[in-house]
Design an enzyme around this catalytic site. Sequence first.
Site, PDB file in Angstrom:
ATOM      1  N   CYS A  61      23.496  39.617 -52.524  1.00 13.31           N
ATOM      2  CA  CYS A  61      22.092  39.641 -52.958  1.00 13.31           C
ATOM      3  C   CYS A  61      21.171  40.279 -51.916  1.00 13.31           C
ATOM      4  CB  CYS A  61      21.630  38.238 -53.330  1.00 13.31           C
ATOM      5  SG  CYS A  61      21.508  37.068 -51.945  1.00 13.31           S
ATOM      6  N   HIS A  89      18.983  32.940 -51.968  1.00 14.37           N
ATOM      7  CA  HIS A  89      19.190  34.040 -52.918  1.00 14.37           C
ATOM      8  C   HIS A  89      17.920  34.870 -53.021  1.00 14.37           C
ATOM      9  CE1 HIS A  89      21.400  36.049 -56.116  1.00 14.37           C
ATOM     10  NE2 HIS A  89      20.283  36.105 -56.797  1.00 14.37           N
ATOM     11  N   HIS A 126      18.977  41.838 -59.444  1.00 11.13           N
ATOM     12  CA  HIS A 126      19.623  41.098 -58.344  1.00 11.13           C
ATOM     13  C   HIS A 126      21.134  41.173 -58.486  1.00 11.13           C
ATOM     14  CE1 HIS A 126      20.488  36.929 -60.332  1.00 11.13           C
ATOM     15  NE2 HIS A 126      20.421  37.845 -61.268  1.00 11.13           N
TER      16      HIS A 126
END
Length: 376
Positions: free
Chosen positions: A291, A339, A351
């Site tokens: 990520c 994240h 993402h």
Amino acid sequence: MAAHRKPPQHKRSGSRARSLLTAVLAGAAASAGLDGVGHAAPKPTPEQVREEVDRLYQEAEAATEKYNGAKERTQAAERRVDKLQDEAARRTEDLNAARESLGSAAAAQYRSGNGLGPTMQLALSSNPDRFLRDAGMAERAGALQATEIASVSRQMHELDEVREEARTELEKLRDQQERAERHKRTVTTKLTKARRLLSQLTAEERRRLAARTGGGTAEGPSRQSGDGTGNGNGNGNGSAANGRQPSGGSGGSGGRITAPNSRTAAAIAYAQRKLGSPYVWGATGPNAFDCSGLVQAAYRSAGVSIPRTTYAQIGAGQRVTRSQLRPGDLVFFYPGVTHVGMYIGNGKMIHAPNPSAPVRIAPVDEMPFAGATRVV
């Protein structure tokens, strides 16, 4: 009177108690499947698998970010150690050259007889005027040698300091390497458990789970699997003619993405071109990403340097509220800020979710929102 006492009852009572205990244990063993007949544990439902896999992925991602940070610090320590070792080698060469020069001067002085005192040399000299002239030159030469000796002494001290600093950096490097390895083991353990759970599902159940995991759909061109180490052609400069809209249409955001500036447009365009790329933990592209690696690579393609980890990325720009979000902002999730995605407008982001889902477009509200920052 003692002869008329009843015999003690504890033996008979103990025997009866043991018989009762044996019967109870036998019944318990039979009910628990210990009588030789195995009873398999019930198979978890797809929903239970999804919940457990999601938990494992979150824990693995937290460990991944710690690994990324430790790896980054390891690389920095390696560079410092290399620099110090190069400096120590250079200083050693200089010191050896200075020592050799002093040794040659000392040998020449000994051979010339300058080891005698000046009064004795004057008495023995056949040319007193020449001796006095030479004595002045020798005095100046002695002062020069004294300076060289002081220089050698200083160089030795500085070399010791450089070597000590190098030893300290090497210890830090080994510590960072150990930390990185520990985090790596944690990641691989979590992901192995997740794969085992997923293997219990049918192919159709796994497909439905992947569609739900990370939200959204893998819009955009499909990508070949990779480990993030291959070569790619994504230079991240595919913005529209006005320099404010990335190419590729809406990308699932409900309309064309209006970027606030050309650098943000280039970063979004890069992320759009990577839709469908596989998630590989620790990867920063060009063929695979985790990520934080995705958003770092996207902004790097636009000429903007941001940190490697989510923990550092959230503090790298101007913090903004959820209501202030605009395309290009970085959005972070979970209480531990583990994240990150890139906002593209209309409540959507691009993402890299996890190993079960490729780079994709997803709703921002699918995960617990932790904050946002504006890089440019």
